[in-house]
Design a protein around this motif. Structure first.
Motif, PDB file in Angstrom:
ATOM      1  N   VAL A 116     -37.816 -20.090  41.105  1.00  0.00           N
ATOM      2  CA  VAL A 116     -37.301 -20.419  39.772  1.00  0.00           C
ATOM      3  C   VAL A 116     -38.382 -21.176  39.010  1.00  0.00           C
ATOM      4  CG1 VAL A 116     -35.518 -21.659  38.486  1.00  0.00           C
ATOM      5  CG2 VAL A 116     -34.943 -20.493  40.633  1.00  0.00           C
ATOM      6  N   PHE A 117     -38.563 -20.829  37.751  1.00  0.00           N
ATOM      7  CA  PHE A 117     -39.589 -21.441  36.907  1.00  0.00           C
ATOM      8  C   PHE A 117     -38.926 -22.382  35.902  1.00  0.00           C
ATOM      9  CE2 PHE A 117     -41.055 -17.393  38.445  1.00  0.00           C
ATOM     10  CZ  PHE A 117     -42.358 -17.617  38.823  1.00  0.00           C
ATOM     11  N   VAL A 118     -39.512 -23.583  35.751  1.00  0.00           N
ATOM     12  CA  VAL A 118     -38.929 -24.586  34.862  1.00  0.00           C
ATOM     13  C   VAL A 118     -40.019 -25.147  33.953  1.00  0.00           C
ATOM     14  CG1 VAL A 118     -39.222 -26.376  36.634  1.00  0.00           C
ATOM     15  CG2 VAL A 118     -37.608 -26.750  34.765  1.00  0.00           C
ATOM     16  N   ASN A 119     -39.677 -25.310  32.689  1.00  0.00           N
ATOM     17  CA  ASN A 119     -40.610 -25.877  31.719  1.00  0.00           C
ATOM     18  C   ASN A 119     -40.728 -27.383  31.983  1.00  0.00           C
ATOM     19  OD1 ASN A 119     -41.743 -27.057  29.301  1.00  0.00           O
ATOM     20  ND2 ASN A 119     -41.231 -25.160  28.210  1.00  0.00           N
ATOM     21  N   PRO A 120     -41.930 -27.879  32.311  1.00  0.00           N
ATOM     22  CA  PRO A 120     -42.057 -29.301  32.659  1.00  0.00           C
ATOM     23  C   PRO A 120     -41.916 -30.227  31.454  1.00  0.00           C
ATOM     24  CG  PRO A 120     -44.217 -28.275  32.615  1.00  0.00           C
ATOM     25  CD  PRO A 120     -43.225 -27.173  32.421  1.00  0.00           C
ATOM     26  N   TYR A 121     -41.935 -29.688  30.237  1.00  0.00           N
ATOM     27  CA  TYR A 121     -41.802 -30.508  29.037  1.00  0.00           C
ATOM     28  C   TYR A 121     -40.351 -30.597  28.570  1.00  0.00           C
ATOM     29  CZ  TYR A 121     -46.860 -29.716  28.875  1.00  0.00           C
ATOM     30  OH  TYR A 121     -48.193 -29.648  29.185  1.00  0.00           O
ATOM     31  N   THR A 122     -39.669 -29.440  28.564  1.00  0.00           N
ATOM     32  CA  THR A 122     -38.312 -29.393  28.008  1.00  0.00           C
ATOM     33  C   THR A 122     -37.230 -29.343  29.079  1.00  0.00           C
ATOM     34  OG1 THR A 122     -38.254 -26.964  27.921  1.00  0.00           O
ATOM     35  CG2 THR A 122     -39.237 -28.115  26.036  1.00  0.00           C
ATOM     36  N   LEU A 123     -37.612 -29.128  30.321  1.00  0.00           N
ATOM     37  CA  LEU A 123     -36.694 -28.969  31.463  1.00  0.00           C
ATOM     38  C   LEU A 123     -35.861 -27.696  31.359  1.00  0.00           C
ATOM     39  CD1 LEU A 123     -35.400 -32.637  31.965  1.00  0.00           C
ATOM     40  CD2 LEU A 123     -37.407 -31.510  32.955  1.00  0.00           C
ATOM     41  N   ALA A 124     -36.274 -26.779  30.494  1.00  0.00           N
ATOM     42  CA  ALA A 124     -35.566 -25.503  30.384  1.00  0.00           C
ATOM     43  C   ALA A 124     -35.892 -24.632  31.600  1.00  0.00           C
ATOM     44  CB  ALA A 124     -35.963 -24.777  29.107  1.00  0.00           C
ATOM     45  N   VAL A 125     -34.862 -24.042  32.217  1.00  0.00           N
ATOM     46  CA  VAL A 125     -35.068 -23.102  33.313  1.00  0.00           C
ATOM     47  C   VAL A 125     -35.422 -21.750  32.694  1.00  0.00           C
ATOM     48  CG1 VAL A 125     -34.003 -21.932  35.263  1.00  0.00           C
ATOM     49  CG2 VAL A 125     -33.517 -24.357  34.843  1.00  0.00           C
ATOM     50  N   LEU A 126     -36.615 -21.266  32.995  1.00  0.00           N
ATOM     51  CA  LEU A 126     -37.175 -20.107  32.302  1.00  0.00           C
ATOM     52  C   LEU A 126     -36.799 -18.779  32.944  1.00  0.00           C
ATOM     53  CD1 LEU A 126     -40.746 -21.589  31.721  1.00  0.00           C
ATOM     54  CD2 LEU A 126     -38.798 -21.582  30.135  1.00  0.00           C
ATOM     55  N   GLY A 127     -36.321 -18.809  34.150  1.00  0.00           N
ATOM     56  CA  GLY A 127     -35.946 -17.566  34.820  1.00  0.00           C
ATOM     57  C   GLY A 127     -36.223 -17.638  36.300  1.00  0.00           C
ATOM     58  N   GLU A 128     -35.939 -16.545  36.974  1.00  0.00           N
ATOM     59  CA  GLU A 128     -36.095 -16.480  38.422  1.00  0.00           C
ATOM     60  C   GLU A 128     -36.749 -15.170  38.835  1.00  0.00           C
ATOM     61  OE1 GLU A 128     -31.975 -14.450  39.962  1.00  0.00           O
ATOM     62  OE2 GLU A 128     -31.886 -16.579  39.435  1.00  0.00           O
ATOM     63  N   VAL A 129     -37.362 -15.186  39.999  1.00  0.00           N
ATOM     64  CA  VAL A 129     -37.927 -13.983  40.599  1.00  0.00           C
ATOM     65  C   VAL A 129     -37.429 -13.905  42.031  1.00  0.00           C
ATOM     66  CG1 VAL A 129     -40.029 -12.789  41.316  1.00  0.00           C
ATOM     67  CG2 VAL A 129     -39.993 -14.029  39.145  1.00  0.00           C
ATOM     68  N   ASP A 130     -36.857 -12.758  42.391  1.00  0.00           N
ATOM     69  CA  ASP A 130     -36.436 -12.540  43.770  1.00  0.00           C
ATOM     70  C   ASP A 130     -37.688 -12.323  44.622  1.00  0.00           C
ATOM     71  OD1 ASP A 130     -35.466 -11.491  46.231  1.00  0.00           O
ATOM     72  OD2 ASP A 130     -33.626 -10.860  45.230  1.00  0.00           O
ATOM     73  N   ASN A 131     -37.818 -13.133  45.662  1.00  0.00           N
ATOM     74  CA  ASN A 131     -39.013 -13.055  46.506  1.00  0.00           C
ATOM     75  C   ASN A 131     -39.224 -11.652  47.061  1.00  0.00           C
ATOM     76  OD1 ASN A 131     -41.189 -14.554  47.740  1.00  0.00           O
ATOM     77  ND2 ASN A 131     -40.156 -14.227  49.694  1.00  0.00           N
ATOM     78  N   ALA A 132     -38.119 -10.948  47.348  1.00  0.00           N
ATOM     79  CA  ALA A 132     -38.228  -9.621  47.944  1.00  0.00           C
ATOM     80  C   ALA A 132     -38.775  -8.582  46.972  1.00  0.00           C
ATOM     81  CB  ALA A 132     -36.863  -9.175  48.468  1.00  0.00           C
ATOM     82  N   SER A 133     -38.739  -8.876  45.669  1.00  0.00           N
ATOM     83  CA  SER A 133     -39.176  -7.890  44.672  1.00  0.00           C
ATOM     84  C   SER A 133     -40.611  -8.101  44.203  1.00  0.00           C
ATOM     85  CB  SER A 133     -38.237  -7.935  43.460  1.00  0.00           C
ATOM     86  OG  SER A 133     -38.418  -9.147  42.729  1.00  0.00           O
ATOM     87  N   ARG A 134     -41.262  -9.155  44.643  1.00  0.00           N
ATOM     88  CA  ARG A 134     -42.620  -9.430  44.176  1.00  0.00           C
ATOM     89  C   ARG A 134     -43.592  -8.426  44.789  1.00  0.00           C
ATOM     90  NH1 ARG A 134     -42.724 -16.031  43.699  1.00  0.00           N
ATOM     91  NH2 ARG A 134     -44.441 -15.665  42.259  1.00  0.00           N
ATOM     92  N   TRP A 135     -44.458  -7.883  43.966  1.00  0.00           N
ATOM     93  CA  TRP A 135     -45.408  -6.875  44.430  1.00  0.00           C
ATOM     94  C   TRP A 135     -46.224  -7.378  45.610  1.00  0.00           C
ATOM     95  CZ3 TRP A 135     -48.094  -3.366  40.284  1.00  0.00           C
ATOM     96  CH2 TRP A 135     -47.113  -2.774  39.478  1.00  0.00           C
ATOM     97  N   GLU A 136     -46.684  -8.622  45.518  1.00  0.00           N
ATOM     98  CA  GLU A 136     -47.519  -9.157  46.594  1.00  0.00           C
ATOM     99  C   GLU A 136     -46.743  -9.231  47.903  1.00  0.00           C
ATOM    100  OE1 GLU A 136     -50.381 -12.958  47.696  1.00  0.00           O
ATOM    101  OE2 GLU A 136     -48.983 -13.128  46.023  1.00  0.00           O
ATOM    102  N   ASN A 137     -45.491  -9.648  47.846  1.00  0.00           N
ATOM    103  CA  ASN A 137     -44.713  -9.776  49.070  1.00  0.00           C
ATOM    104  C   ASN A 137     -44.374  -8.423  49.668  1.00  0.00           C
ATOM    105  OD1 ASN A 137     -44.824 -12.532  48.727  1.00  0.00           O
ATOM    106  ND2 ASN A 137     -42.830 -12.680  47.767  1.00  0.00           N
ATOM    107  N   ILE A 138     -44.090  -7.432  48.814  1.00  0.00           N
ATOM    108  CA  ILE A 138     -43.846  -6.081  49.304  1.00  0.00           C
ATOM    109  C   ILE A 138     -45.117  -5.540  49.964  1.00  0.00           C
ATOM    110  CG2 ILE A 138     -43.316  -3.708  48.635  1.00  0.00           C
ATOM    111  CD1 ILE A 138     -41.589  -4.886  46.369  1.00  0.00           C
TER     112      ILE A 138
END
Length: 480
Positions: A116-138
């Motif tokens: 999960v990615f979070v903006n360190p200035y605004t604390l907004a949660v920017l979205g998520e990436v499923d580890n299983a779908s990342r090109w590098e991990n595949i």
């Protein structure tokens, strides 16, 4: 290469010619098995190599932020993700290491491993990436196990992953392939640089493809050996039983610290490495004792902010992950590793364990604490992954592309040489009266000792060739 003598003369075929044919036959058999794996490893290796650039484009909206004044505390950033994912288990936190980068939180929710990615200035949660779908991990999973989950039991070894075993055999046979290939490449007709060090682009037919195979492979032969040997450090037999068992961190250096039953490897996620390779088998320390060295000052709250501040004040002023304490005995684990691309130089590897109650440092492990073998493998793996900067990425990419070119040329050579109109493997013939069986057996025994998986495979192929292929005419015709 010496020409053949006539059969009627009663003079046997000269040894160099027979040796050449025998080496060619072994090179051919090894190549049949290795070539598909070599292509797969080169293609997935290119994806892994350029994964940072790929993800910077693919996840740009989540990975990059605009600088908006003062950054919020790390505890607040973590809490923002906790509020957004109340049912999740938060595992680790990666603070931003640049003003325009988001912070990252690794968590597990409903059996899914997410980043999960979070903006360190605004604390907004920017979205998520499923580890299983990342090109590098595949690509990493294919690169390491062919996506196979099946385990097999081997005598004297135990259970190993089937995909890992198949790749280990291929990587081990690459050593044989390089040695026999260099023997076949060695110029015997006093030809000049063309055809030996530079392909002859003016020729046609099989000679053209032979040059496109042998010349690039000569130039990358050292790299192939390096990639094979450094890659074997991750395998289930050669890596676990031979390399890693002898090159792990000496735990006796922290004998005065209580340890759990869990290895540091438990901190890794599928396709992702948190801790350096040579620390994976070490035991995690536990919190709650008065052991350890002075770390976070007494009276200071021990939390994510103070842990990050402490490690930055003590030389870890580059990218790193912080594994959060899990349970009452869990510890804060800070890891900056070239394997996870936190640093570009394995000599900057650093792993710290901090007591979650007292803030004492239970272990502080860096390059200086690695043994000689561990240093060699850590540096080798960093080179293998191309994490030393743009030049190592470029060099590794060239190696991968040349390997793909040479592999394609090998297939073209076989296609041209094979008999037209019939289905035959067209293996090079085994020369008659070859007085080299003792040397062949000795080589296989050496392979069995140095590379058990490949040695056992070679022994099996030798027995099948001698007991079946050479004795059953129909099989001999199909293969020859």
């Amino acid at each position: 290469m010496t020409s053949d003598k006539s059969v009627g003369s009663g003079i046997s075929e000269p040894t160099p010619n027979r040796l050449y044919l025998a080496v060619w036959r072994w090179h051919f058999y090894a190549g049949i098995y290795v070539l598909p794996f070599m292509v797969m490893l080169a293609l997935t290796g290119l994806v892994i190599l350029f994964a940072p650039q790929i993800e910077d484009v693919q996840y740009r909206q989540m990975m990059f932020v605009s600088s908006q004044g003062q950054m919020q505390p790390h505890t607040a950033q973590l809490e923002a993700v906790r509020r957004a994912y109340p049912e999740a288990t938060l595992q680790r936190f990666r603070p931003t290491n640049a003003p325009n980068r988001s912070a990252q939180v690794a968590l597990e929710q409903n059996g899914r491993e997410l980043t999960v990615f979070v903006n360190p200035y605004t604390l907004a949660v920017l979205g998520e990436v499923d580890n299983a779908s990342r090109w590098e991990n595949i690509a990493t999973s294919i690169h390491g196990t062919l996506l196979l989950q099946k385990e097999v039991s081997l005598p004297w070894v135990g259970k190993v992953n089937l995909g890992d075993l198949l790749i280990e055999i291929a990587a081990s046979l690459m050593v044989l392939l390089v040695v026999t290939g260099l023997y076949l490449w060695w110029p015997r007709d006093r030809r000049g640089v063309y055809g030996t060090l530079i392909p002859r682009f003016s020729v046609r037919g099989r000679t053209f493809w032979k040059d496109l195979h042998s010349v690039p492979m000569f130039w990358v032969s050292g790299a192939v050996l390096f990639f094979a040997l450094s890659g074997l450090a991750w395998t289930g037999i050669w890596g676990d039983r031979y390399v890693q068992a002898w090159n792990t961190f000496p735990e006796q250096m922290w004998n005065d610290v209580p340890k759990s039953t869990q290895n540091l490897e438990s901190l890794n996620r599928s396709g992702e490495k948190l801790v350096p390779w040579n620390l994976e088998n070490s035991k995690l320390p536990v919190s709650g004792s008065m052991a350890g060295k002075d770390g976070i000052p007494a009276g200071t709250p021990v939390n994510l902010d103070t842990v990050i501040q402490y490690v930055r004040d003590n030389g870890v002023n580059y990218g790193f992950w912080v594994a959060l304490p899990q349970g009452k005995e869990g510890v804060w684990t800070v890891s900056a590793s070239s394997m996870s691309r936190d640093v570009t130089d394995a000599r900057k590897d650093r792993t710290l364990h901090i007591d979650q109650y007292s803030g004492k440092v239970l272990a502080d492990i860096g390059w200086a604490q690695y043994g000689l073998g561990a240093k060699a493998m850590a540096a080798g793996i960093a080179l293998h992954m191309g994490t030393y900067g743009w030049w190592s990425q470029a060099l590794n990419a060239v190696f991968c592309l040349l390997i793909l070119l040479a592999s394609a040329a090998a297939v073209a050579m076989w296609w041209i040489r094979r008999p037209a109109g019939v289905f035959r493997l067209a293996a090079p013939p085994m020369p008659k009266n070859l007085p080299l069986w003792k040397a062949a057996v000795a080589i296989i025994l050496v392979m069995v000792v140095l590379f058990p998986a490949a040695g056992a495979t070679l022994l099996l192929v030798l027995l099948l060739d001698f007991l079946i292929v050479q004795r059953i005419p129909a099989i001999r015709r199909a293969l020859g």
